[in-house]
Write a protein that holds these residues in place. Structure first.
Motif, PDB file in Angstrom:
ATOM      1  N   GLY A 188       0.998  -1.482   0.082  1.00  0.00           N
ATOM      2  CA  GLY A 188      -0.018   0.058   0.049  1.00  0.00           C
ATOM      3  C   GLY A 188       0.854   1.303  -0.053  1.00  0.00           C
ATOM      4  O   GLY A 188       0.623   2.353  -0.624  1.00  0.00           O
ATOM      5  N   PHE A 189       1.771   0.998   0.812  1.00  0.00           N
ATOM      6  CA  PHE A 189       2.874   2.503   0.783  1.00  0.00           C
ATOM      7  C   PHE A 189       3.552   2.699  -0.600  1.00  0.00           C
ATOM      8  O   PHE A 189       3.397   3.894  -0.895  1.00  0.00           O
ATOM      9  CB  PHE A 189       3.866   2.101   1.755  1.00  0.00           C
ATOM     10  N   MET A 196       1.059   9.917  -5.279  1.00  0.00           N
ATOM     11  CA  MET A 196       1.292  11.152  -4.656  1.00  0.00           C
ATOM     12  C   MET A 196       2.128  11.952  -5.550  1.00  0.00           C
ATOM     13  O   MET A 196       2.051  13.209  -5.870  1.00  0.00           O
ATOM     14  CB  MET A 196       1.580  11.191  -3.098  1.00  0.00           C
ATOM     15  N   PHE A 197       3.341  11.362  -5.816  1.00  0.00           N
ATOM     16  CA  PHE A 197       4.263  12.285  -6.682  1.00  0.00           C
ATOM     17  C   PHE A 197       3.953  12.319  -7.981  1.00  0.00           C
ATOM     18  O   PHE A 197       3.867  13.391  -8.691  1.00  0.00           O
ATOM     19  CB  PHE A 197       5.794  11.376  -6.577  1.00  0.00           C
ATOM     20  N   MET A 198       3.058  11.259  -8.601  1.00  0.00           N
ATOM     21  CA  MET A 198       2.726  11.633  -9.991  1.00  0.00           C
ATOM     22  C   MET A 198       1.607  12.488  -9.901  1.00  0.00           C
ATOM     23  O   MET A 198       1.276  13.306 -10.791  1.00  0.00           O
ATOM     24  CB  MET A 198       2.195  10.201 -10.449  1.00  0.00           C
ATOM     25  N   LEU A 633       8.513  15.300   0.141  1.00  0.00           N
ATOM     26  CA  LEU A 633       9.451  15.360   1.274  1.00  0.00           C
ATOM     27  C   LEU A 633       8.642  15.783   2.541  1.00  0.00           C
ATOM     28  O   LEU A 633       8.688  15.159   3.497  1.00  0.00           O
ATOM     29  CB  LEU A 633      10.541  16.350   1.109  1.00  0.00           C
ATOM     30  N   LEU A 634       7.828  16.684   2.286  1.00  0.00           N
ATOM     31  CA  LEU A 634       6.940  17.117   3.516  1.00  0.00           C
ATOM     32  C   LEU A 634       5.983  15.951   3.852  1.00  0.00           C
ATOM     33  O   LEU A 634       5.878  15.807   5.101  1.00  0.00           O
ATOM     34  CB  LEU A 634       5.906  18.262   3.118  1.00  0.00           C
ATOM     35  N   ALA A 635       5.418  15.283   2.966  1.00  0.00           N
ATOM     36  CA  ALA A 635       4.574  14.099   3.376  1.00  0.00           C
ATOM     37  C   ALA A 635       5.060  13.128   4.048  1.00  0.00           C
ATOM     38  O   ALA A 635       4.553  12.600   5.087  1.00  0.00           O
ATOM     39  CB  ALA A 635       3.752  13.663   2.114  1.00  0.00           C
ATOM     40  N   VAL A 636       6.470  12.834   3.689  1.00  0.00           N
ATOM     41  CA  VAL A 636       7.088  11.810   4.299  1.00  0.00           C
ATOM     42  C   VAL A 636       7.794  12.112   5.585  1.00  0.00           C
ATOM     43  O   VAL A 636       7.534  11.453   6.729  1.00  0.00           O
ATOM     44  CB  VAL A 636       8.099  11.144   3.509  1.00  0.00           C
ATOM     45  N   MET A 637       8.349  13.319   5.797  1.00  0.00           N
ATOM     46  CA  MET A 637       9.250  13.653   6.861  1.00  0.00           C
ATOM     47  C   MET A 637       8.477  14.325   7.966  1.00  0.00           C
ATOM     48  O   MET A 637       8.789  13.972   9.112  1.00  0.00           O
ATOM     49  CB  MET A 637      10.154  14.664   6.279  1.00  0.00           C
ATOM     50  N   VAL A 723      -0.576   8.439   2.692  1.00  0.00           N
ATOM     51  CA  VAL A 723       0.872   8.435   2.812  1.00  0.00           C
ATOM     52  C   VAL A 723       1.394   8.699   4.120  1.00  0.00           C
ATOM     53  O   VAL A 723       2.178   8.024   4.893  1.00  0.00           O
ATOM     54  CB  VAL A 723       1.805   9.293   1.772  1.00  0.00           C
ATOM     55  N   MET A 724       0.639   9.741   4.764  1.00  0.00           N
ATOM     56  CA  MET A 724       1.030  10.155   6.119  1.00  0.00           C
ATOM     57  C   MET A 724       0.737   9.075   7.204  1.00  0.00           C
ATOM     58  O   MET A 724       1.524   8.872   8.212  1.00  0.00           O
ATOM     59  CB  MET A 724       0.721  11.487   6.422  1.00  0.00           C
TER      60      MET A 724
END
Length: 793
Positions: A188-189, A196-198, A633-637, A723-724
């Motif tokens: 899923g991740f 999200m990137f696309m 990067l904001l979504a992951v970090m 994602v978060m």
């Protein structure tokens, strides 16, 4: 979730359940076979005039070049994520922790590849179908034939979505059995991260080109939207494909995959063996629903417009889905909780509840049926509600069109008002669906969350039709652009394509609304999985982890938790602002480039000189690749910074803040943008003065504001939320290890500080480029720095 059943022992799938899983794999392959058959049918239709083919070829070339470049950029993130996933600890892995870690990392790649493939394949076919839709509009009976080609192309993407999503999930369950939930987190991740990137990158590209083309072409030069004299027209058509086709197709696939993952994770906790298999059965039914929906979508001569045919097929599909799922639940699930197989703490409590404990109001079969029906009904209501706020025949859009008589300011105000109002109603409807499913669990939180996940799975039994509806929009838009640029279309054909384009605007808004609803359902289920993971990790650490302790962790009266809640809400705002600002910066470059070409090549206006279309494609490609990094990067970090910096409770509150704010923000942005777009279509059809009137110019401004709302920031919030949630789920064991009972404070704060510095550095870097970019020559010419790849249109 993976850590919730550590005391339960392993589940050994019975022979009949293994058979069901194999059947699901076979049906998934059948869906892929239908996709191949539809591809053949679409490509067998007429390709129009040589001029049409030339324009479509330029769009295909630009779209392919962009997507290849994007995948190269995203490949770096995939490699890094695979390594980090392997290093992260897991709970409840049994004696095969290393094997489970390898499986989770491997299926992360599978999820990412499936997401990329669906986006790329959908775009590749859409760039060929748009030509065929334009050609069909020129023929007798063109209205019905053009509609059929466009929707069948969307059906290909729909079958790919249900086929690959079901195949991946069923394969994980077949291989890893009771440990499948841990591996499914990776699957899923991978799907969510790449989507999200696309979605962000494609959205920046498409709206930068669209805004730039509108501001110079329609506003300054007074030429039509897809006039070949506008250097941004090819880039605009390319953007429709990389954003609305590739980006949204990947987005809907990850919605399908993550919702199914949440149902399987919680199904194991709630029902044991049968809970791990039943979601796959429901998703298998979704393949048959997709076949029915695509086959029934046929435009009749008596239909007012294409939306009537689409709605008719969707509602019939929803009824078919409800009937088939009900039959499957009655056949597969027992009528009493004591009839369930498997052995888990949650299941044992349901079989033999303690004295005075609450019990579910219905048996397993009725509980599952009601949960799935709630999801199906939710999709139908969201479709109707979104259609009301974005259709050209309804009052909200007509009111925006009427406000154009007093200028662009009132158009913007009216659209903002429509967006805010629609967000409230949509949020209430989604909330009612979540709460209704939650009540089905009685006193069992685990069962309640499983019911919420099953509502999401039920909603997505119609995903094949939903994806077809979404892809229909950009194909119709591109077909109109190709016809207008070529000039090879008569008045009747142009009218057909304009009608289909307006319908496509509404279907895109509807599918975004449904995708947001699935995001909330999946995020709620994943949020429950997160808290369950924390309870297990706390128990492993020797901490009290019962329901009372969890309630304290989530208490917003705790200042730390309130801070986490505020940060979660703030991240949604920052993410949206970054995406919209990225479009503004890139659009500024496009504006200057198009102006430069009009100034330096005066023959463009009388068709004696040809615009340099490739220059604008280069600008959009370069800027989209650069700008997508910061929101990603904001979504992951951000969850990493909050989790390790503030602790377990604030991270839970962070997710709650992001879910609540993200739901409202996403609906607001998507519906206001869709309403502005169709208000412009309304005026262009002759209302309030028609094309070229002051009212038309006012609605163009509204549409320009709405472009990054509805096609960049709004839909990107959907994968952002998931994602978060998945990042929080994956880091949960590590957060507990480093923060509970003293932990390793130095490592904890080092991780948090590094995450904050990465976010700060990315945001500051994105601000270095001003909105108005020029070559410094004083003439407002676009920057001439070399692009990594030049596409000649």
């Amino acid at each position: 979730m993976s850590g919730s059943l550590s005391a339960a022992g392993e589940i050994s799938l019975s022979g009949s359940n293994l058979t069901y899983i194999v059947v699901a794999l076979v049906i998934a392959l059948v869906a892929l076979g239908f996709a191949a058959a539809l591809v053949k049918a679409v490509l067998a239709t007429g390709r129009g005039t040589p001029k049409m083919q030339e324009i479509a070829g330029a769009v295909q070339e630009g779209a392919s070049a962009y997507l290849v470049r994007q995948f190269k950029t995203l490949g770096i993130f995939v490699v890094i994520a695979v390594v980090l996933l392997f290093l992260l600890p897991v709970n409840d892995a049994g004696d095969n922790e290393t094997l489970i870690k390898i499986g989770r990392s491997a299926f992360f790649v599978v999820g990412a590849v499936f997401s990329a493939f669906i986006g790329g394949a959908g775009m590749a076919l859409a760039t060929r179908a748009n030509l065929r839709v334009a050609a069909a509009a020129r023929e007798d009976g063109g209205r019905e034939k053009a509609m059929q080609i466009a929707f069948r192309t969307g059906g290909v993407v729909g079958f790919l979505t249900v086929g690959l999503g079901l195949f991946g999930a069923a394969l994980v369950v077949l291989i890893f059995k009771d440990r499948a939930p841990i591996v499914l987190e990776g699957f899923g991740f991978g799907a969510a991260l790449l989507a999200m990137f696309m979605r962000v990158g494609g959205g920046i590209f498409t709206k930068a080109a669209d805004v730039g083309a509108d501001l110079v072409g329609k506003v300054e030069k007074g030429i039509p939207e897809d006039d070949p004299r506008n250097a941004a027209t090819i880039a605009d058509n390319v953007g429709d494909n990389v954003g609305d086709c590739a980006g949204m197709a990947a987005d809907l696939f990850e919605s399908y995959a993550v919702t199914l993952v949440a149902a399987l994770i919680l199904g194991r906790a709630a029902f044991g063996e049968q809970g791990l298999v039943f979601p796959l059965i429901v998703s298998t039914i979704g393949v048959f629903v997709a076949i029915v929906g695509v086959a029934l979508t046929r435009l009749r001569k008596s239909d007012r417009n294409g939306l009537v045919a689409i709605n008719r097929a969707f509602y019939i599909s929803a009824v078919v889905s409800a009937v088939l799922v009900s039959a499957a639940a009655l056949f597969y699930l027992p009528s009493k909780w004591s009839g369930l197989t498997g052995s888990t703490s949650a299941l044992d409590a349901l079989k033999a509840p303690a004295a005075g404990a609450d019990t579910p109001p219905f048996g397993p079969h009725i509980t599952a049926i009601i949960a799935v029906v709630i999801g199906i009904v939710l999709a139908a209501i969201i479709q109707a509600l979104t259609g009301y706020f974005t259709e050209t025949t309804r009052r909200p859009v007509r009111d925006i069109g009427r406000s154009a008589l007093t200028g662009p300011a009132t158009v913007v105000l009216a659209g903002v008002s429509v967006g805010f109002e629609s967000a409230v109603y949509s949020a209430l409807v989604i909330g009612a669906g979540v709460f209704g499913a939650f009540l089905l669990g009685g006193g069992s939180i685990t069962l309640s969350l499983f019911a919420v996940a099953m509502a999401g799975t039920g909603l997505l039994t119609t995903v094949g039709v939903i994806v077809a509806m979404d892809t229909f929009g950009p194909i119709s838009d591109n077909a109109q652009g190709i016809a207008e640029m070529s000039g090879d279309i008569d008045e009747a054909g142009a009218r057909t394509l304009t009608e289909l384009d307006a319908v496509g605007n509404t279907t895109k808004a509807i599918t975004k609304g449904i995708a947001i609803a699935t995001a909330v359902l999946a995020a709620t289920a994943l949020f429950g999985s997160y808290t369950d993971t924390m309870k297990t990790a706390l128990a492993d650490a020797g901490e009290k982890a019962d329901d009372a302790a969890t309630a304290i962790l989530l208490n917003v009266a705790n200042p730390g938790n309130l801070v986490g809640l505020l940060i979660g809400a703030a991240v949604v705002f920052l993410f949206s602002g970054l995406a919209i600002n990225a479009v503004a910066r890139s659009a500024g470059s496009v504006v200057f480039e198009v102006r430069r070409q009009f100034r330096e090549f005066p023959g463009i206006m009388d068709y004696t000189q040809r615009p340099e279309y490739g220059k604008v494609v280069d600008i959009c490609t370069r800027d989209a690749q650069r700008e997508l990094i910061t929101p990603g990067l904001l979504a992951v970090m951000a969850p990493i910074a909050v989790g390790f910096g503030l602790g377990v409770g604030p991270l839970a509150a962070y997710l709650a803040g992001a879910i609540g704010t993200g739901t409202l923000m996403a609906v607001f942005l998507s519906n206001s943008g869709g309403a502005w777009d169709n208000a412009k279509k309304l005026v262009e059809d002759g209302v309030h003065g028609g094309k070229g009137s002051p009212a038309h110019e006012a609605t163009i401004i509204g549409d320009t504001v709405g472009d990054p709302f509805k096609d960049t920031a709004g839909p990107a919030i959907n994968p952002l939320i998931k994602v978060m949630n998945l990042v929080a789920l994956l880091i949960a064991p590590g957060v507990v290890t480093l923060t509970v009972g003293g932990g390793n404070q130095a490592a904890r704060y080092t991780i948090a500080i590094v995450a904050v510095l990465v976010i700060a550095g990315a945001v500051l870097l994105s601000k270095r480029k001003s909105v108005a970019v020029d070559a410094g020559d004083g003439n407002g010419a676009a920057s001439t720095e070399a692009a990594p790849e030049k596409v000649t249109a």
